[in-house]
Scaffold this motif. Structure first.
Motif, PDB file in Angstrom:
ATOM      1  N   ALA A  21       0.833  -1.207   0.000  1.00  0.00           N
ATOM      2  CA  ALA A  21       0.000   0.000   0.000  1.00  0.00           C
ATOM      3  C   ALA A  21       0.865   1.253   0.000  1.00  0.00           C
ATOM      4  CB  ALA A  21      -0.933  -0.003   1.204  1.00  0.00           C
ATOM      5  N   MET A  22       1.958   1.228   0.735  1.00  0.00           N
ATOM      6  CA  MET A  22       2.874   2.370   0.745  1.00  0.00           C
ATOM      7  C   MET A  22       3.434   2.610  -0.652  1.00  0.00           C
ATOM      8  SD  MET A  22       3.313   3.823   3.815  1.00  0.00           S
ATOM      9  CE  MET A  22       4.998   4.398   4.003  1.00  0.00           C
ATOM     10  N   THR A  23       3.788   1.536  -1.335  1.00  0.00           N
ATOM     11  CA  THR A  23       4.316   1.662  -2.690  1.00  0.00           C
ATOM     12  C   THR A  23       3.277   2.273  -3.620  1.00  0.00           C
ATOM     13  OG1 THR A  23       5.785  -0.248  -2.387  1.00  0.00           O
ATOM     14  CG2 THR A  23       5.268   0.389  -4.646  1.00  0.00           C
ATOM     15  N   LYS A  24       2.036   1.803  -3.522  1.00  0.00           N
ATOM     16  CA  LYS A  24       0.962   2.324  -4.362  1.00  0.00           C
ATOM     17  C   LYS A  24       0.679   3.794  -4.074  1.00  0.00           C
ATOM     18  CE  LYS A  24      -1.287  -2.165  -4.873  1.00  0.00           C
ATOM     19  NZ  LYS A  24      -2.431  -3.025  -4.485  1.00  0.00           N
ATOM     20  N   GLU A  25       0.938   4.210  -2.843  1.00  0.00           N
ATOM     21  CA  GLU A  25       0.741   5.608  -2.471  1.00  0.00           C
ATOM     22  C   GLU A  25       1.951   6.485  -2.820  1.00  0.00           C
ATOM     23  OE1 GLU A  25      -2.090   7.361  -0.659  1.00  0.00           O
ATOM     24  OE2 GLU A  25      -2.765   5.772  -2.001  1.00  0.00           O
ATOM     25  N   GLY A  26       2.961   5.860  -3.412  1.00  0.00           N
ATOM     26  CA  GLY A  26       4.155   6.613  -3.770  1.00  0.00           C
ATOM     27  C   GLY A  26       5.041   6.925  -2.587  1.00  0.00           C
ATOM     28  N   ARG A  27       4.916   6.135  -1.533  1.00  0.00           N
ATOM     29  CA  ARG A  27       5.709   6.343  -0.328  1.00  0.00           C
ATOM     30  C   ARG A  27       6.862   5.335  -0.269  1.00  0.00           C
ATOM     31  NH1 ARG A  27       2.386   9.871  -0.856  1.00  0.00           N
ATOM     32  NH2 ARG A  27       0.911  10.603   0.721  1.00  0.00           N
ATOM     33  N   THR A  28       7.872   5.653   0.492  1.00  0.00           N
ATOM     34  CA  THR A  28       8.951   4.710   0.752  1.00  0.00           C
ATOM     35  C   THR A  28       9.029   4.450   2.246  1.00  0.00           C
ATOM     36  OG1 THR A  28      10.563   6.512   0.898  1.00  0.00           O
ATOM     37  CG2 THR A  28      10.311   5.429  -1.246  1.00  0.00           C
ATOM     38  N   VAL A  29       9.448   3.258   2.598  1.00  0.00           N
ATOM     39  CA  VAL A  29       9.620   2.889   4.002  1.00  0.00           C
ATOM     40  C   VAL A  29      11.089   3.073   4.356  1.00  0.00           C
ATOM     41  CG1 VAL A  29       9.387   1.065   5.716  1.00  0.00           C
ATOM     42  CG2 VAL A  29       7.696   1.272   3.875  1.00  0.00           C
ATOM     43  N   HIS A  30      11.334   3.838   5.400  1.00  0.00           N
ATOM     44  CA  HIS A  30      12.703   4.181   5.799  1.00  0.00           C
ATOM     45  C   HIS A  30      13.412   3.010   6.472  1.00  0.00           C
ATOM     46  CE1 HIS A  30      15.983   6.778   7.202  1.00  0.00           C
ATOM     47  NE2 HIS A  30      15.815   6.280   8.408  1.00  0.00           N
ATOM     48  N   ALA A  31      12.671   2.253   7.305  1.00  0.00           N
ATOM     49  CA  ALA A  31      13.305   1.171   8.066  1.00  0.00           C
ATOM     50  C   ALA A  31      12.288   0.092   8.403  1.00  0.00           C
ATOM     51  CB  ALA A  31      13.932   1.724   9.353  1.00  0.00           C
ATOM     52  N   VAL A  32      12.796  -1.102   8.698  1.00  0.00           N
ATOM     53  CA  VAL A  32      11.963  -2.198   9.165  1.00  0.00           C
ATOM     54  C   VAL A  32      12.625  -2.800  10.396  1.00  0.00           C
ATOM     55  CG1 VAL A  32      13.080  -3.885   7.623  1.00  0.00           C
ATOM     56  CG2 VAL A  32      10.798  -4.368   8.556  1.00  0.00           C
TER      57      VAL A  32
END
Length: 322
Positions: A21-32
């Motif tokens: 969902a983050m990818t579809k929203e054009g977002r990136t995840v900083h850390a996991v």
């Protein structure tokens, strides 16, 4: 707010949906963050995440992280939520947000001091369909609300070692599927319930296997909730007004409902897209952060309060609560 740095804590099944969902929203995840470093690294590679933490304290202390999505088992939500808000992080937390009102209120108190947003990833509160259905109800075209019926049955394997039946992991139908059903009911009730009655059958491990819950508020609006972990039942919510009723099938991520009038006429109501359920949560979370508030927090608190009461009535206390 596309400039937020997000982190994911707990790279399980629902976390994959969130990352998509983050990818579809054009977002990136900083850390996991993952207790199992190899699992975390595999997750990071799949979604192009730059940082992997196997020490959650270090993740929460990372000054470059603004918001954290917590998708670990709800038995340790409280621990991670508290550490996150103490470090000034906004948090979006999978259901059930906490196992008790005591836990939730403690986190919210710190969040108010730190001026951070705490939001439950409860799809019902964020799907566009529900906003549209609420508008229909507010218009009073259907008259006064009378009765809500909600059913949710999930046929789990008869296996005491399954996490769904684990006391240590806060298992049981109430916290896993009941939180959806109660959130559906509370969303349409005009006020929080003042009367809560219930009965439950326990599984051999001591968690609740199935239950019936009856709610009533000061407006004499009522709701009945039917839950089971050992039989399949439709995920169906019915909201009955004087002049007609709404039927919502597969209600946790619904994008359509049927409105049936007392004269027999009916019409389909549609809004949103089931496949975008987690994207709506991300949008609402970012909007809440921008506004510095969570207007749905009262509904979440009411649902947790109901679950806390009925579990107390059933005499179910998890080992980590003692």
């Amino acid at each position: 707010m596309s400039n937020l740095n997000w982190a994911i804590v707990g790279p399980g099944g629902i976390a994959h949906q969130f990352a998509d969902a983050m990818t579809k929203e054009g977002r990136t995840v900083h850390a996991v963050g993952a207790r199992n470093k190899e699992k975390g690294e595999a997750f990071a590679k799949e979604y192009g995440i730059g940082l992997v933490y196997d020490d959650f304290d270090a993740l929460f202390a990372d000054e470059n992280i603004d918001a954290v999505y917590i998708s670990t088992p709800h038995s340790n939500h409280y621990e991670y939520m508290m550490k996150a808000v103490q470090n000034g992080k906004h948090i979006l937390v999978e259901k059930a947000i906490t196992v008790s009102s005591r836990e939730l209120e403690a986190v919210l108190q710190v969040s108010r001091e730190k001026k951070v947003v705490v939001m439950e990833a409860m799809t019902i509160f964020h799907m566009p369909l529900y906003a549209k259905l609420k508008e229909i109800a507010v218009e009073k075209k259907l008259g006064a609300l009378k009765m809500i019926q909600v059913s949710f049955g999930s046929a789990k394997p008869n296996d005491p070692s399954n996490r769904f039946f684990s006391m240590d992991l806060a298992g049981g139908a109430l916290l896993d599927i009941g939180t959806y059903a109660l959130s559906f009911a509370r969303y349409f009730l005009s006020e929080k319930p003042t009367e809560v009655l219930s009965t439950a059958k326990k599984y051999e491990t001591g968690v609740d296997e199935q239950s019936g819950i009856l709610l009533r508020n000061a407006q004499d609006e009522m709701a009945t909730i039917s839950l089971t972990f050992r039989a399949k039942m439709p995920k169906r919510g019915i909201v009955a007004y004087e002049n007609g009723f709404l039927t919502v099938d597969d209600f946790p991520r619904a994008d359509r409902a049927m409105l049936t009038y007392t004269n027999g006429e009916s019409e389909e109501i549609t809004a949103g897209d089931t496949a975008s359920a987690l994207q709506y949560e991300i949008r609402d979370m970012e909007k809440n952060i921008a506004n510095g508030e969570n207007p749905l927090s009262e509904l979440t608190e009411d649902v947790v309060e109901i679950m806390t009461k009925v579990r107390s009535d059933w005499g179910i206390e998890f080992p980590f609560e003692k």
